[in-house]
Design an enzyme around this catalytic site. Structure first.
Site, PDB file in Angstrom:
ATOM      1  N   SER A 151       0.788  -1.235   0.000  1.00  0.00           N
ATOM      2  CA  SER A 151       0.000   0.000   0.000  1.00  0.00           C
ATOM      3  C   SER A 151       0.817   1.281   0.000  1.00  0.00           C
ATOM      4  O   SER A 151       0.363   2.303  -0.487  1.00  0.00           O
ATOM      5  CB  SER A 151      -0.985   0.011   1.166  1.00  0.00           C
ATOM      6  OG  SER A 151      -0.313   0.184   2.389  1.00  0.00           O
ATOM      7  N   LYS A 170       0.029   4.535   6.560  1.00  0.00           N
ATOM      8  CA  LYS A 170      -0.627   5.277   5.477  1.00  0.00           C
ATOM      9  C   LYS A 170      -0.197   6.737   5.520  1.00  0.00           C
ATOM     10  O   LYS A 170       0.385   7.208   6.490  1.00  0.00           O
ATOM     11  CB  LYS A 170      -2.162   5.213   5.628  1.00  0.00           C
ATOM     12  CG  LYS A 170      -2.753   3.828   5.728  1.00  0.00           C
ATOM     13  CD  LYS A 170      -2.710   3.086   4.425  1.00  0.00           C
ATOM     14  CE  LYS A 170      -3.340   1.701   4.591  1.00  0.00           C
ATOM     15  NZ  LYS A 170      -3.078   0.833   3.487  1.00  0.00           N
TER      16      LYS A 170
END
Length: 192
Positions: A52, A112
Site C-alpha cells: 500500500s 498510510k
C-alpha cells in the site's frame, strides 16, 4: 558459640540475597517503565509491510529483512522510526506518513499517508473497488488516510475517515534496508 555465629552468617546471607533480589526487581521495574514510556510517548520502531505505501516504503516487496532466517529476527518489510509527540500534540498535517490501529482489525497497525484532516473535503474518484465517485467531508476528530499505491491499498476510500485517536505515530526515518535508509518525506503524492 560457633553454631550461633554460623546461623547468624546464614541469616545475613539470606538477608543479603533478598536485598539483592529486591534491587534487581526494582531496577527491572524502573528501567522497564522508562522503556515503555519512551516507546509509547516518545519514539518507536515498526515494520511496514505490504504494497500500500509503494514506492515510498516496502519498495522491494515483502522480502525478509535478512537473507537468512533467525528465530528472533524474521521481520519482513521496511523498518521505520516513529515519533509519537506529533500525535499527542495534534500537529499531524496533510502529507505526513503515520501508523494507526487498523479500523478493520485493531490488533494490526497500518502505515498510510494523511490526505485530509477534520473539515477537509476529499474527492474520491470512481474505481472498480471503491464504486462511484463521491465527495467526503472529514468529520471532527478524524483524518483521511490513504496508501501511496492507490491501485493496491485498503484505506479511507474503503472504510471512511479514521478516528484521530487510532493514530499511533508519525514516520520520520526509514532505517532498513540500509541502502534505502533516509528521511520519510511529508508530501502529497502527485498521483492523487
Amino acid at each position: 558459640m560457633a553454631p550461633a555465629s554460623a546461623a547468624h552468617f546464614a541469616s545475613l546471607r539470606r538477608l543479603s540475597f533478598a536485598r539483592e533480589v529486591q534491587q534487581i526487581a526494582f531496577s527491572f521495574v524502573k528501567y522497564g517503565s522508562a522503556a515503555y514510556f519512551f516507546r509509547t510517548y516518545v519514539m518507536g520502531v515498526t515494520a511496514c509491510t505490504g504494497p500500500s505505501m509503494f514506492p515510498t516504503l516496502n519498495s522491494r516487496g515483502d522480502t525478509p529483512l535478512l537473507p537468512f532466517s533467525l528465530p528472533f529476527f524474521n521481520i519482513k518489510g521496511d523498518l521505520i522510526l516513529l515519533e509519537h509527540f506529533s500525535v499527542f500534540a495534534k500537529t499531524i498535517k496533510v502529507g505526513d506518513v503515520v501508523t494507526a490501529y487498523s479500523v478493520q482489525n485493531p490488533r494490526h497497525i497500518v502505515c498510510k499517508r494523511v490526505l485530509g484532516l477534520e473539515g477537509d473535503t476529499i474527492k474520491v474518484p470512481w474505481s472498480s473497488t471503491n464504486g462511484p465517485a463521491r465527495t467526503v467531508k472529514v468529520p471532527a476528530g478524524h483524518v483521511w488516510l490513504q496508501g501511496d499505491n492507490t491501485l493496491n491499498s485498503t484505506d479511507s476510500r474503503h472504510y471512511g475517515p479514521v478516528p484521530y485517536a487510532l493514530l499511533n505515530g508519525k514516520a520520520f526515518l526509514k532505517v532498513w534496508p540500509l541502502h534505502e535508509a533516509g528521511w520519510v518525506s511529508s508530501h502529497v503524492p502527485a498521483l492523487l
